[in-house]
Design an enzyme around this catalytic site. Structure first.
Site, PDB file in Angstrom:
ATOM      1  N   GLU A   1      -2.329  -9.121   3.115  1.00 33.16           N
ATOM      2  CA  GLU A   1      -2.668  -9.693   4.430  1.00 33.16           C
ATOM      3  C   GLU A   1      -4.156  -9.691   4.701  1.00 33.16           C
ATOM      4  OE1 GLU A   1      -2.377  -5.277   5.297  1.00 33.16           O
ATOM      5  OE2 GLU A   1      -1.482  -6.715   3.910  1.00 33.16           O
TER       6      GLU A   1
ATOM      7  N   HIS B   1      -3.792  -4.915  -0.087  1.00 37.41           N
ATOM      8  CA  HIS B   1      -3.320  -5.484   1.174  1.00 37.41           C
ATOM      9  C   HIS B   1      -3.358  -7.006   1.076  1.00 37.41           C
ATOM     10  CE1 HIS B   1      -3.159  -1.837   3.691  1.00 37.41           C
ATOM     11  NE2 HIS B   1      -4.102  -1.396   2.875  1.00 37.41           N
TER      12      HIS B   1
ATOM     13  N   CYS C   1       0.837  -1.204   0.000  1.00 32.16           N
ATOM     14  CA  CYS C   1       0.000   0.000   0.000  1.00 32.16           C
ATOM     15  C   CYS C   1       0.874   1.257   0.000  1.00 32.16           C
ATOM     16  CB  CYS C   1      -0.983  -0.042   1.173  1.00 32.16           C
ATOM     17  SG  CYS C   1      -2.384   1.086   0.974  1.00 32.16           S
TER      18      CYS C   1
END
Length: 212
Positions: free
Chosen positions: A196, A194, A82
């Site tokens: 994750e 993202h 990001c």
């Protein structure tokens, strides 16, 4: 032995989610914020949310910019996420013109809120979008388990523009506006989304990164 992942803390990161994701896939995570720690690291992750100016200030105050560039010059694995990906660029035009780390040449500009057909859309770009992998990147090991269903979670108002299209591995289509999704140069990668927070497809990218 568990692979070691060093996550850079410069005061503007969501360390918890990123750390948890790497630990979930079997990595040994270290949070680092000192130049000497970067010098010893094998795999570095630079996450981040928030303003570009604040991010670069955080790196500068801790003396981390040159050590990060040296890490990349040694071709050690590096992943920007990001804001971390955006700071990899030469400069940003978020509010003022601000110099970046300059790992990959290009700049960062605001996502236009209208496409070429004069259809408007919301900014920031928030939500799930499929990524479109460029032909030249289809055999890259980071993308080994991606397919035409690969969808990632994005939250951002600015986009990366690489000077060399060869650095763009994948894009996403936001209402007819091409947005760079993944960038690459050597063992250096950046994800605008993202990973994750992107389910199995995002975790597969992290799994491939720790194998580099």
């Amino acid at each position: 032995m568990k692979p070691k992942i060093s996550i850079v803390d410069y005061g503007l990161c969501n360390l918890h989610n990123v750390s948890n994701a790497f630990e979930h896939i079997g990595a040994n995570v270290m949070i680092i914020d000192k130049p000497e720690e970067i010098a010893r690291a094998s795999h570095i992750v630079l996450p981040g949310v928030g303003a570009y100016k604040n991010g670069m200030r955080g790196l500068n105050l801790r003396g981390l910019i040159e050590p990060l560039k040296e890490h990349v010059e040694k071709n050690r694995p590096f992943l920007g996420i990001c804001l971390g990906m955006q700071m990899m660029m030469s400069k940003s035009y978020e509010f003022d013109e601000i110099d970046g780390i300059d790992i990959i040449q290009g700049d960062v500009t605001r996502i236009p809120n209208i496409n070429e057909n004069n259809i408007s859309h919301k900014i920031p770009h928030i939500g799930w979008n499929k990524i479109i992998i460029n032909d030249h990147a289809s055999n890259n090991s980071l993308l080994k388990y991606q397919d035409d269903k690969s969808s990632m979670y994005f939250v951002h108002s600015y986009k990366v523009n690489c000077s060399d299209s060869a650095n763009v591995m994948a894009i996403t289509d936001y209402n007819g506006v091409d947005v760079t999704a993944i960038i690459n140069k050597g063992n250096t990668y950046g994800c605008q989304f993202h990973p994750e927070k992107s389910g199995k497809y995002g975790l597969n990218i992290l799994k491939q990164f720790i194998k580099l």
